[in-house]
Design an enzyme around this catalytic site. Structure first.
Site, mmCIF file in Angstrom:
data_model
loop_
_atom_site.group_PDB
_atom_site.id
_atom_site.type_symbol
_atom_site.label_atom_id
_atom_site.label_comp_id
_atom_site.label_asym_id
_atom_site.label_seq_id
_atom_site.Cartn_x
_atom_site.Cartn_y
_atom_site.Cartn_z
ATOM 1 N N HIS A 212 15.347 4.201 -0.542
ATOM 2 C CA HIS A 212 14.524 5.421 -0.859
ATOM 3 C C HIS A 212 15.089 7.070 -0.576
ATOM 4 O O HIS A 212 14.690 8.169 -1.081
ATOM 5 C CB HIS A 212 13.204 4.748 -0.129
ATOM 6 C CG HIS A 212 12.003 5.983 -0.751
ATOM 7 N ND1 HIS A 212 11.924 6.917 0.352
ATOM 8 C CD2 HIS A 212 11.985 7.014 -1.613
ATOM 9 C CE1 HIS A 212 10.579 8.195 -0.441
ATOM 10 N NE2 HIS A 212 10.098 7.727 -1.559
ATOM 11 N N HIS A 216 16.113 9.593 -2.930
ATOM 12 C CA HIS A 216 15.830 11.856 -2.972
ATOM 13 C C HIS A 216 16.846 12.359 -2.640
ATOM 14 O O HIS A 216 17.016 13.888 -2.822
ATOM 15 C CB HIS A 216 14.935 11.408 -1.399
ATOM 16 C CG HIS A 216 13.264 11.053 -2.293
ATOM 17 N ND1 HIS A 216 13.029 11.732 -2.984
ATOM 18 C CD2 HIS A 216 12.967 10.201 -2.570
ATOM 19 C CE1 HIS A 216 11.408 11.681 -3.016
ATOM 20 N NE2 HIS A 216 11.817 10.784 -2.828
ATOM 21 N N HIS A 241 9.857 4.878 -9.052
ATOM 22 C CA HIS A 241 8.880 4.253 -8.061
ATOM 23 C C HIS A 241 7.310 3.193 -8.934
ATOM 24 O O HIS A 241 6.930 2.519 -8.215
ATOM 25 C CB HIS A 241 8.025 6.151 -8.021
ATOM 26 C CG HIS A 241 8.281 6.933 -6.653
ATOM 27 N ND1 HIS A 241 9.651 7.807 -6.681
ATOM 28 C CD2 HIS A 241 8.391 6.867 -5.534
ATOM 29 C CE1 HIS A 241 9.996 8.134 -5.900
ATOM 30 N NE2 HIS A 241 9.509 7.522 -4.862
ATOM 31 N N GLU A 351 6.083 15.486 -8.725
ATOM 32 C CA GLU A 351 6.446 15.704 -7.321
ATOM 33 C C GLU A 351 7.185 16.999 -7.178
ATOM 34 O O GLU A 351 8.114 17.278 -6.137
ATOM 35 C CB GLU A 351 7.936 14.899 -7.885
ATOM 36 C CG GLU A 351 8.369 14.810 -5.988
ATOM 37 C CD GLU A 351 10.055 14.318 -6.432
ATOM 38 O OE1 GLU A 351 10.744 13.982 -5.003
ATOM 39 O OE2 GLU A 351 11.083 14.480 -7.405
ATOM 40 N N HIS A 367 2.675 15.082 -5.156
ATOM 41 C CA HIS A 367 3.011 14.664 -4.264
ATOM 42 C C HIS A 367 3.455 14.880 -3.923
ATOM 43 O O HIS A 367 3.360 14.028 -2.271
ATOM 44 C CB HIS A 367 3.709 13.829 -5.284
ATOM 45 C CG HIS A 367 5.147 12.752 -4.868
ATOM 46 N ND1 HIS A 367 6.352 13.025 -4.563
ATOM 47 C CD2 HIS A 367 5.005 11.380 -4.267
ATOM 48 C CE1 HIS A 367 6.949 12.462 -2.898
ATOM 49 N NE2 HIS A 367 6.281 11.116 -3.148
ATOM 50 N N HIS A 371 1.636 13.345 0.612
ATOM 51 C CA HIS A 371 2.261 12.939 1.488
ATOM 52 C C HIS A 371 2.580 13.153 3.549
ATOM 53 O O HIS A 371 2.075 13.039 4.169
ATOM 54 C CB HIS A 371 4.183 12.669 1.934
ATOM 55 C CG HIS A 371 4.451 11.321 0.598
ATOM 56 N ND1 HIS A 371 4.773 10.756 1.357
ATOM 57 C CD2 HIS A 371 4.280 10.792 -0.348
ATOM 58 C CE1 HIS A 371 4.926 9.535 0.274
ATOM 59 N NE2 HIS A 371 5.070 9.641 -0.970
#
Length: 690
Positions: A212, A216, A241, A351, A367, A371
């Site tokens: 992950h 990114h 995802h 995102e 998104h 978080h």
């Protein structure tokens, strides 16, 4: 690149909290810095410090003076002992400026100098992230291996008592050359009274969380356009995802848990608590916990401010755009959300890459700010001076059960868009003259039963030395032993008849769960949304009967264990050119040891689905760029500096509705498809890695 340039760049991944002038590579290499590189803390002692760390080393690497010292005031808002988050807008902007600075270094030696100068003046996690992005994207650093994040900041991945044991062992064993093994306990975050703990082996897997982070790293949202603007980046955000969620839901079925419930309401209590029991590398504090039934609140902090109502407005605007079939930019110009570019546009909006979103001011940052709200649930207004929880950090977010529920909601938005599209038709699904007549998956043993695959626990070890700062010098000899899921390697065998001239096809392999946690049959629509991509590769079909064989270890989804946890230092690097190219892989990819779902003791049934599609409709004309080793796990990670190597939408043919009532009817209608029952048997025993 000279050997010393290569060595210097690799060394900057080691011991990230120590000053640049300390020794690395088992105390045998040191960087010789210009006096101006020392921070104020050591500037009056440069000679003494330099002499102390230059003794008994095998190699001294001189670092050039910088032509111009950079102004780093832009990074002052992020202190050296603060947590760094890629979900925080301020932190992302700081990282963007730093990446731009690194990318702008005029040559390799000046890049080394710039990195060495900035390292001790910046937040260590900010530096390592931005430095790794630059290494991954500069054309003159293609050969530099990026150290796995679990080895740079191991405390983000490993229970803290392990480090006490490691330092004790290293102090006693020292430089004897003996390997020091310390054990990471299993299931240390909760007891079996917590149902979600049944999935801890998946959520807290080191390879999963490293993947992950590395994804990114390869696909940042901010920075220079040549770093951010990659082919089908938004679609890949969705698909990578989406596949994680498909795998997670299937793992839940394997453990008698129902599929996840998307977190589509931020105003109700979150029943799942999570107590991570890991340390932040930069401040040596534990990541804060979230208690059960925590109520989410607006975040009002100096470095992060977001209202739940604002996230809800962004959600409603994105959903309205899907219903209308178009998005609008800041000038009111409309772009249709069609079946080719629509998913990519939505991915970059949701995102929220500021430079790629069609209108970030209006559609927001759905998104990332979700978080943020979840990660500060325990201290939304900073009255207790707590940093964010694991959901605020890409290296740790996948440990938390709420990650999957939040992404379940994000995925439901993408699925709403996909549901608007017409079902695939015969012209899109078929491949005239090509028939798949036999499908088999079989583990390597001679007497193994076809289409019965095996999973079990394996005990392996990973090198922690690179990230153990301020401790005894035992680099390359401190290994953490941990237990993870593993699968016995297997081979696919397909018989394919080609009733035409020689031609090329794309072989697409998926497994689909047949039943849910209650052993009830799943509808095709449910199977479609939980279809797990296993592999995708090109096949040459001669006229007549063809036998296609493919090893599970060749999967286009996964990277081998050795690439996830490769040892640090030149002594462990291959010497042969082809092996070295594979070693210098960019590190993005699903861990091979989790290629298969766990299954269960009785043998969980799946549909093994195989499709040969027409390569003339799949192929992509690639730009004329140098071959790159970053190609193994292209299904999840794309190809570095190239176009995504499949013209079809990601997840084809399961990314859209299908024209048949069930999977049996689908493969019966198209000769280029076939399926068979596949059983995955879990053996609850621990095997030591050879």
């Amino acid at each position: 690149m000279t050997n010393t340039d290569l060595k210097a760049l690799e060394l900057l991944f080691q011991r990230p909290l120590e000053p640049v002038f300390t020794t690395r590579d088992q105390g045998k290499v040191v960087l010789e810095l210009p006096d101006s590189f020392y921070t104020d803390r050591y500037r009056n002692d440069t000679v003494a410090v330099s002499n102390r760390f230059s003794q008994d080393v095998d190699l001294k690497i001189p670092v050039q003076e910088l032509a111009n010292k950079p102004n780093l005031d832009f990074a002052k808002k992020l202190g050296r002992k603060n947590q760094f988050s890629l979900f925080n807008d301020r932190h992302k902007e700081i990282a963007s400026q730093l990446i731009t600075l690194f990318m702008g270094a005029p040559n390799l030696k000046q890049f080394v100098a710039l990195a060495a100068y900035t390292k001790d003046r910046l937040n260590p996690v900010l530096f390592q992230y931005s430095y790794a992005v630059a290494i991954a994207h500069r054309p003159d650093t293609r050969e530099v291996p990026i150290t796995n994040i679990s080895q740079v900041f191991p405390s983000n991945f490993v229970e803290p008592s392990v480090f006490r044991d490691a330092r004790e062992e290293a102090a006693v064993i020292g430089d004897s050359g003996e390997r020091i093994h310390v054990d990471i306990p299993r299931n240390y975050t909760a007891s079996d009274r917590e149902d979600e703990q049944r999935l801890a082996y998946f959520r807290e897997d080191i390879g999963v969380n490293s993947h992950h982070w590395h994804w990114h790293l390869v696909y940042p949202t901010t920075g220079p356009m040549e770093v951010v603007n990659k082919d089908r980046r938004g679609e890949l955000f969705y698909y990578m995802h989406h596949q994680i969620l498909a795998r997670y839901n299937v793992e839940r079925f394997c453990n008698n848990l129902k599929r996840l419930q998307p977190l589509n309401n931020l105003r109700i209590e979150v029943p799942e608590g999570y107590f991570p029991k890991i340390l932040s590398s930069v401040n040596n504090r534990t990541y804060p916990a979230r208690v059960s039934n925590q109520l989410l609140k607006d975040v009002d902090r100096e470095d992060a401010s977001i209202e739940i109502g604002e996230v809800e407005r962004w959600r409603d605007r994105v959903l309205a755009a899907i219903d209308q079939g178009f998005v609008e930019d800041a000038s009111g110009n409309r772009t249709p959300l069609d079946d080719v570019r629509g998913i990519d546009i939505l991915g970059n909006m949701i995102e929220a890459s500021p430079v790629l979103s069609i209108n970030s001011q209006f559609y927001g940052n759905l998104h990332n700010q979700g978080h943020t709200i979840i990660s500060f649930a325990h201290d939304p207004d900073a009255r207790h001076l707590e940093e964010f929880g694991v959901m605020g950090d890409v290296t740790t977010a996948m440990r938390d059960p709420i990650f999957y529920r939040w992404h379940g909601f994000i995925d439901s938005i993408f699925n709403k868009f996909k549901a608007r599209l017409d079902p695939y038709n015969a012209a899109q699904l078929g491949f005239d003259g090509v028939s798949v007549t036999y499908v088999e998956a079989k583990i390597g043993k001679g007497n193994a039963r076809p289409n019965t695959l095996l999973t079990y626990w394996q005990k392996s070890s990973a090198d922690l030395a690179a990230g153990l700062d301020f401790g005894p010098s035992a680099d390359g000899n401190i290994f953490a032993s941990f237990t993870h899921l593993q699968n016995a390697p297997f081979t696919y065998t397909f018989n394919v008849t080609n009733n035409g001239t020689r031609r090329t096809g794309t072989c697409r392999i998926f497994i689909c769960p047949k039943v849910d946690e209650r052993n009830q049959p799943l509808r095709l629509e449910d199977q479609r949304l939980m279809a797990i991509e296993m592999d995708k590769f090109t096949v040459e079909l001669l006229p007549g009967e063809n036998t296609v064989r493919r090893q599970s270890t060749e999967s286009s989804v996964a990277i081998p264990f050795e690439r996830s946890f490769r040892p640090i230092g030149a002594a462990y690097q291959p010497k042969a050119a082809d092996e070295l190219a594979r070693f210098r892989f960019c590190g993005c990819g699903w861990p091979q040891h989790l290629l298969l779902p766990k299954g269960n003791a009785q043998g969980m049934l799946f549909d093994l689905f195989v499709m040969i599609s027409d390569y003339s409709q799949d192929s992509v004309q690639q730009p004329n760029t140098p071959n790159d080793a970053c190609s193994t796990a292209y299904s999840f990670c794309g190809l570095k500096d190239k176009l995504y190597p499949d013209r079809r939408t990601m997840g084809f043919p399961f990314d859209r509705r299908l024209p048949n009532a069930n999977l049996t009817e689908l493969v019966g209608a198209f000769q280029n498809m076939a399926k068979t029952d596949l059983r995955i048997v879990f053996n609850d025993r621990v095997v030591d890695k050879p």
